[in-house]
Enzyme design. Structure first.
Site, PDB file in Angstrom:
ATOM      1  N   ARG A 122      41.619  47.475  37.929  1.00  0.00           N
ATOM      2  CA  ARG A 122      42.495  46.388  38.206  1.00  0.00           C
ATOM      3  C   ARG A 122      43.705  47.035  39.166  1.00  0.00           C
ATOM      4  NH1 ARG A 122      42.130  42.063  33.309  1.00  0.00           N
ATOM      5  NH2 ARG A 122      42.968  40.813  35.851  1.00  0.00           N
ATOM      6  N   GLN A 168      50.144  35.273  37.068  1.00  0.00           N
ATOM      7  CA  GLN A 168      50.744  36.809  36.521  1.00  0.00           C
ATOM      8  C   GLN A 168      52.220  37.231  37.097  1.00  0.00           C
ATOM      9  OE1 GLN A 168      47.092  39.154  35.484  1.00  0.00           O
ATOM     10  NE2 GLN A 168      46.365  38.097  33.617  1.00  0.00           N
ATOM     11  N   ASP A 321      39.619  30.755  34.982  1.00  0.00           N
ATOM     12  CA  ASP A 321      38.911  31.642  34.069  1.00  0.00           C
ATOM     13  C   ASP A 321      37.654  30.916  33.087  1.00  0.00           C
ATOM     14  OD1 ASP A 321      41.173  33.327  34.139  1.00  0.00           O
ATOM     15  OD2 ASP A 321      42.396  32.855  32.677  1.00  0.00           O
ATOM     16  N   LYS A 348      38.919  40.019  37.921  1.00  0.00           N
ATOM     17  CA  LYS A 348      39.415  39.959  37.300  1.00  0.00           C
ATOM     18  C   LYS A 348      38.976  41.385  35.504  1.00  0.00           C
ATOM     19  CE  LYS A 348      41.370  36.178  38.029  1.00  0.00           C
ATOM     20  NZ  LYS A 348      42.542  36.154  37.510  1.00  0.00           N
ATOM     21  N   ARG A 394      34.943  36.884  28.859  1.00  0.00           N
ATOM     22  CA  ARG A 394      34.414  35.751  29.462  1.00  0.00           C
ATOM     23  C   ARG A 394      33.169  35.506  29.362  1.00  0.00           C
ATOM     24  NH1 ARG A 394      38.975  32.626  28.064  1.00  0.00           N
ATOM     25  NH2 ARG A 394      40.762  33.905  29.117  1.00  0.00           N
TER      26      ARG A 394
HETATM   27  C1  S3P Z   1      46.621  34.527  32.697  1.00  0.00           C
HETATM   28  C2  S3P Z   1      46.695  33.906  34.779  1.00  0.00           C
HETATM   29  C3  S3P Z   1      45.321  34.246  35.260  1.00  0.00           C
HETATM   30  C4  S3P Z   1      44.191  33.955  34.556  1.00  0.00           C
HETATM   31  C5  S3P Z   1      44.384  35.336  33.532  1.00  0.00           C
HETATM   32  C6  S3P Z   1      45.658  34.807  32.762  1.00  0.00           C
HETATM   33  C7  S3P Z   1      48.234  34.603  32.492  1.00  0.00           C
HETATM   34  O1  S3P Z   1      45.288  35.693  36.587  1.00  0.00           O
HETATM   35  O2  S3P Z   1      43.009  34.798  34.914  1.00  0.00           O
HETATM   36  O3  S3P Z   1      43.251  35.398  32.621  1.00  0.00           O
HETATM   37  O4  S3P Z   1      48.604  34.151  31.417  1.00  0.00           O
HETATM   38  O5  S3P Z   1      48.634  34.403  33.524  1.00  0.00           O
HETATM   39  P1  S3P Z   1      45.960  34.683  38.057  1.00  0.00           P
HETATM   40  O6  S3P Z   1      47.242  34.334  37.710  1.00  0.00           O
HETATM   41  O7  S3P Z   1      46.502  36.355  38.258  1.00  0.00           O
HETATM   42  O8  S3P Z   1      45.097  34.767  39.040  1.00  0.00           O
END
Ligand code: S3P
Length: 434
Positions: A122, A168, A321, A348, A394
């Site tokens: 990733r 994130q 998700d 993911k 998932r």
């Molecule tokens: C998450 C943000 C998502 C999501 C992940 C959890 C988080 O990723 O897919 O399971 O807790 O900020 P992205 O925002 O990078 O797409």
């Protein structure tokens, strides 16, 4: 471990789903950055969030108790210690991408992060780029993959435009921004906002401008210290989504999911379901809201006939998700269900466009991959068969729900992946079906 999920009898009753994974990660990280002890009620007890507790302990925070009584005594904003060994994030992409925001401003210290095989595939360049612009130095395998090392520095503020909406990356930059005077992040469309809510609750100067269609510009000012006191983690809508889909698909089901987080930046899946004809929530938070506290509601689900829908790019981050479940629901919906603008699914825990499309097709679905999504023709049925979780939690849960809604049942290969977010899934289903 393989697990079989046979066509299910009605799901009936009330269940409390696991605590929110995103909010648990943030509570532990911001707790570790705080100056006073933080009590976390209902912290998620699952593999991903155990990785976060282990990480903050390695950095010098202390963690006492479990579940209801978890207390974190943090290191303070600038007090992280350099661990002797690399920090193992396990399977947790959120930990891997948010924690560096804090580490990047520990001047003179270096931190190496690594994780499992899925984590090593990733990319982290999406956080390395803004952090480097702020002044941190980052070295990664092949320039973009874990293991990677962050060399902390004195940071300067930036005004960062996210190329793709990602909570994130936004969270990482906002944490780093706490020591820079002011740092702003602009997203093309909104994504989950738990970090900004929790930072506001911890006393940071968070400002948000824009609106839900144009996307938001969120900024943070300098913080001398963070203070959180108590965090109450709601139930995880992303885990609840699997039981919601099962309840919608399995005839005669009627169930209530208690105390689920319904922050509007997470309830895209409920709005999609609403369009498909299965209304499951009456007191959702209105889109556009922003308050430090996370809203909570009970979700009432019943079996219903559903129609196809289209999910476009602006909706993707708000249901990211849950999109694998939209693929499954599409098999049972009247018409053709289309998901576009979801290229992020490819990075993911697995390439969730490939694994969802191949997996569901193997069960008899009429589904095709697109570069940035998928299209599925509703046939009203799913035959069943074998379904590989590819080490992705998932996917394991998707295979389980597919089995419950199928004609012949599904053998999920690698069901142990569910440990990452929903270890009690099989028990919760057994309780609802009995
Ligand atoms: C998450 C943000 C998502 C999501 C992940 C959890 C988080 O990723 O897919 O399971 O807790 O900020 P992205 O925002 O990078 O797409």
């Amino acid at each position: 471990m393989n697990a079989r999920f046979d066509p299910s009898g009605p799901l009936r009753g009330t269940v409390k789903v696991p605590a929110d994974k995103s909010i648990s990660h943030r509570a532990a990280l911001i707790g570790a950055m705080a100056s006073e002890p933080v009590r976390i009620r209902n912290y998620l007890d699952a593999a991903d969030t155990r990785s976060t507790l282990a990480a903050v302990q390695q950095l010098g925070a202390s963690v006492e108790g479990r579940g209801e009584g978890l207390v974190i005594r943090g290191c303070g904003l600038r007090g992280a210690l350099a661990p002797r060994n690399p920090i193992d994030v396990g399977n947790a992409g959120t930990l891997m991408r948010i924690l560096p925001g804090w580490l990047s401003f520990q001047p003179g210290l270096s931190f190496t992060l690594d994780g499992d095989d899925s984590i090593r595939r990733r990319p982290i360049d999406r956080i390395a780029e803004p952090l480097q612009r702020m002044g941190a130095r980052i070295e990664a395998r092949e320039g973009r993959y874990p293991p990677f090392t962050i060399h902390g520095a004195a940071l300067q503020g930036i005004d960062y435009e996210l190329p793709v909406a990602s909570a994130q990356v936004k969270s990482c930059v906002l944490l780093a921004g706490l020591v820079t005077g002011r740092t702003a992040v602009t997203e093309p469309v909104p994504s989950r906002d738990h970090t900004e809510r929790m930072l506001a609750g911890a006393g940071a100067a968070v400002e948000r401008a824009g609106d839900q269609t144009a996307g938001y510009r969120t900024s943070v000012g300098n913080a001398d210290q963070l203070e959180l006191d108590v965090v109450e983690v709601p139930g995880d809508i992303s885990s609840a989504a699997f039981l919601i889909a099962a309840g919608v698909l399995v005839p005669d089901s009627r169930l209530v999911l208690e105390r689920v987080g319904v922050n509007w930046t997470r309830t895209g899946f409920l709005r999609i379901l609403d369009r498909m004809g299965a209304v499951v929530l009456t007191d959702a938070e209105p889109p556009g809201s922003f308050a430090a506290a996370e809203p909570v509601a009970d979700i009432d689900v019943r079996n219903a006939p559903i129609e196809a829908t289209t999910v476009g790019a602006e909706e993707v981050p708000l249901a990211i998700d849950e999109l694998p479940l939209v693929g499954l629901l599409g098999c049972f919906a009247e018409g053709e269900t289309l998901v576009r603008g979801a290229g992020e699914l490819r990075v993911k825990e697995s390439d969730r466009i490939a694994t969802v499309v191949d997996g569901l097709r193997g069960l008899g679905a009429e589904i095709e991959a697109l570069p940035d999504g998928f299209v599925v023709k509703g046939t009203g049925r799913l035959r069943g068969g074998r379904f590989d979780a590819h080490g992705d939690h998932r996917l394991a849960l998707l295979g389980a729900v597919a089995g419950m809604a199928s004609e012949n049942g599904v053998e999920v290969v690698g069901m142990e992946a569910a440990e990452v977010s929903y270890p009690r899934f099989t028990d919760d289903v057994a309780q609802l079906v009995s």
